[in-house]
Design an enzyme around this catalytic site. Structure first.
Site, PDB file in Angstrom:
ATOM      1  N   ASN A   1      33.436  48.568  36.727  1.00  0.00           N
ATOM      2  CA  ASN A   1      32.453  48.051  37.676  1.00  0.00           C
ATOM      3  C   ASN A   1      31.050  47.977  37.083  1.00  0.00           C
ATOM      4  O   ASN A   1      30.217  47.194  37.551  1.00  0.00           O
ATOM      5  CB  ASN A   1      32.434  48.935  38.928  1.00  0.00           C
ATOM      6  CG  ASN A   1      33.699  48.793  39.743  1.00  0.00           C
ATOM      7  OD1 ASN A   1      34.024  47.715  40.221  1.00  0.00           O
ATOM      8  ND2 ASN A   1      34.438  49.881  39.901  1.00  0.00           N
ATOM      9  N   THR A   2      30.773  48.780  36.055  1.00  0.00           N
ATOM     10  CA  THR A   2      29.436  48.798  35.467  1.00  0.00           C
ATOM     11  C   THR A   2      29.414  48.396  34.004  1.00  0.00           C
ATOM     12  O   THR A   2      28.346  48.096  33.477  1.00  0.00           O
ATOM     13  CB  THR A   2      28.805  50.199  35.604  1.00  0.00           C
ATOM     14  OG1 THR A   2      29.670  51.176  35.003  1.00  0.00           O
ATOM     15  CG2 THR A   2      28.603  50.563  37.063  1.00  0.00           C
ATOM     16  N   ALA A   3      30.543  48.397  33.325  1.00  0.00           N
ATOM     17  CA  ALA A   3      30.570  48.050  31.895  1.00  0.00           C
ATOM     18  C   ALA A   3      31.979  47.643  31.498  1.00  0.00           C
ATOM     19  O   ALA A   3      32.961  47.983  32.177  1.00  0.00           O
ATOM     20  CB  ALA A   3      30.106  49.234  31.050  1.00  0.00           C
ATOM     21  N   ALA A   4      32.066  46.904  30.389  1.00  0.00           N
ATOM     22  CA  ALA A   4      33.354  46.564  29.777  1.00  0.00           C
ATOM     23  C   ALA A   4      33.409  47.277  28.436  1.00  0.00           C
ATOM     24  O   ALA A   4      32.675  46.930  27.504  1.00  0.00           O
ATOM     25  CB  ALA A   4      33.487  45.055  29.600  1.00  0.00           C
TER      26      ALA A   4
ATOM     27  N   ASP B   1      42.397  51.742  35.515  1.00  0.00           N
ATOM     28  CA  ASP B   1      41.750  52.860  34.849  1.00  0.00           C
ATOM     29  C   ASP B   1      42.400  54.185  35.215  1.00  0.00           C
ATOM     30  O   ASP B   1      42.550  55.077  34.356  1.00  0.00           O
ATOM     31  CB  ASP B   1      40.257  52.892  35.168  1.00  0.00           C
ATOM     32  CG  ASP B   1      39.958  52.900  36.666  1.00  0.00           C
ATOM     33  OD1 ASP B   1      40.856  52.596  37.481  1.00  0.00           O
ATOM     34  OD2 ASP B   1      38.797  53.206  37.031  1.00  0.00           O
TER      35      ASP B   1
ATOM     36  N   ASP C   1      37.866  61.670  36.445  1.00  0.00           N
ATOM     37  CA  ASP C   1      37.161  60.516  35.900  1.00  0.00           C
ATOM     38  C   ASP C   1      35.890  60.311  36.719  1.00  0.00           C
ATOM     39  O   ASP C   1      35.927  59.831  37.853  1.00  0.00           O
ATOM     40  CB  ASP C   1      38.062  59.275  35.962  1.00  0.00           C
ATOM     41  CG  ASP C   1      37.433  58.056  35.299  1.00  0.00           C
ATOM     42  OD1 ASP C   1      36.244  58.127  34.919  1.00  0.00           O
ATOM     43  OD2 ASP C   1      38.128  57.029  35.171  1.00  0.00           O
TER      44      ASP C   1
END
Length: 247
Positions: A10-13, A96, A117
């Site tokens: 949701n915030t980074a790849a 994830d 996580d």
């Protein structure tokens, strides 16, 4: 085999490049163009894409024309994984979460493991000693807690998440509105996760705990008992899934 896995969150790849079984490089990309540059530089031939945000198929389609032997999209409901998935609705399971469970089962075989996580959400996921993924819990992450207090009240301010150094010194009893909110969000989340761990340990006395995620540093010194901190856990799990599915 040079392989690359991509965890689109949701915030980074975040990507991991593996040379055989070893993680040779990890980093993040903001676009398909940046991913292409990584592929060309590392000369990866096999790719696995997983996403909890935009459909991974969009990234996969954009890789057409690259010199790749195989491009796979990880779908928790249908993609084979090296453990038993006992989740009642596997088609709704986040990639994830399952990848983290696979990574934990690989690192700590033959014992129950709880994966913490700490990212956009705080997820606690259980893998039992027989390598079965049982499920777990999802709760608001640290930033989400702070944002919610501002969004759903009339006067509480919008606070950024403090640096890890400041957070480590945060008092239990805040002496102004800012520190009270930070204590509620950060200390409250740590107490919540400790409670989860304690409850699981009642049922699984030999439980191991693995901590990962972008906000893991906020929890590492606050969790009780021995904790294994593995920052690249999801990438490791995705790689194990890729290896299983390489044809």
């Amino acid at each position: 085999m040079i392989s690359l896995v991509l965890d689109i969150g949701n915030t980074a790849a975040k990507y991991g490049c593996f040379d055989g079984a070893a993680l040779a490089e990890a980093g993040s990309v903001a676009s398909v163009e940046e991913l292409r540059a990584v592929l060309r530089r590392t000369q990866a031939t096999h790719v696995l894409l997983a996403s909890v945000a935009v459909p991974a198929e969009e990234w996969a389609a954009a890789l057409v024309g690259e010199e790749l032997e195989q491009v796979l999209v990880f779908k928790p409901g249908t993609t084979p994984v090296p453990l038993t998935n006992a989740y009642a609705t596997p088609q709704t399971l986040g990639a994830d979460r399952l990848a983290g469970a696979v990574g934990a089962a690989y690192l700590l075989p033959g014992r129950p493991v709880l994966v913490i996580d700490a990212g956009t959400c705080i997820k606690c996921d259980l893998v039992t000693a027989d390598a079965t993924y049982r499920g777990g819990s999802i709760a608001p992450g640290l930033r989400m807690r702070l944002q919610a207090m501002h969004a759903f009240t009339g006067r509480l301010p919008e606070l950024p998440l403090p640096a890890a150094a400041e957070a480590s010194q945060l008092a239990l009893c805040g002496n102004d509105t800012r520190t009270a909110m930070l204590s509620g969000a950060l200390n409250g989340a740590a107490l919540e996760v400790n409670g989860m761990i304690a409850s699981y340990r009642v049922e699984y006395p030999a439980l191991a705990v693995v901590l990962t995620g972008g906000d893991a540093a906020f929890f590492e010194s606050r969790l009780k008992g021995r904790i294994f901190a593995v920052s690249e856990l999801i990438l490791l799990g995705l790689h194990r899934i890729l290896v299983l599915n390489v044809g």
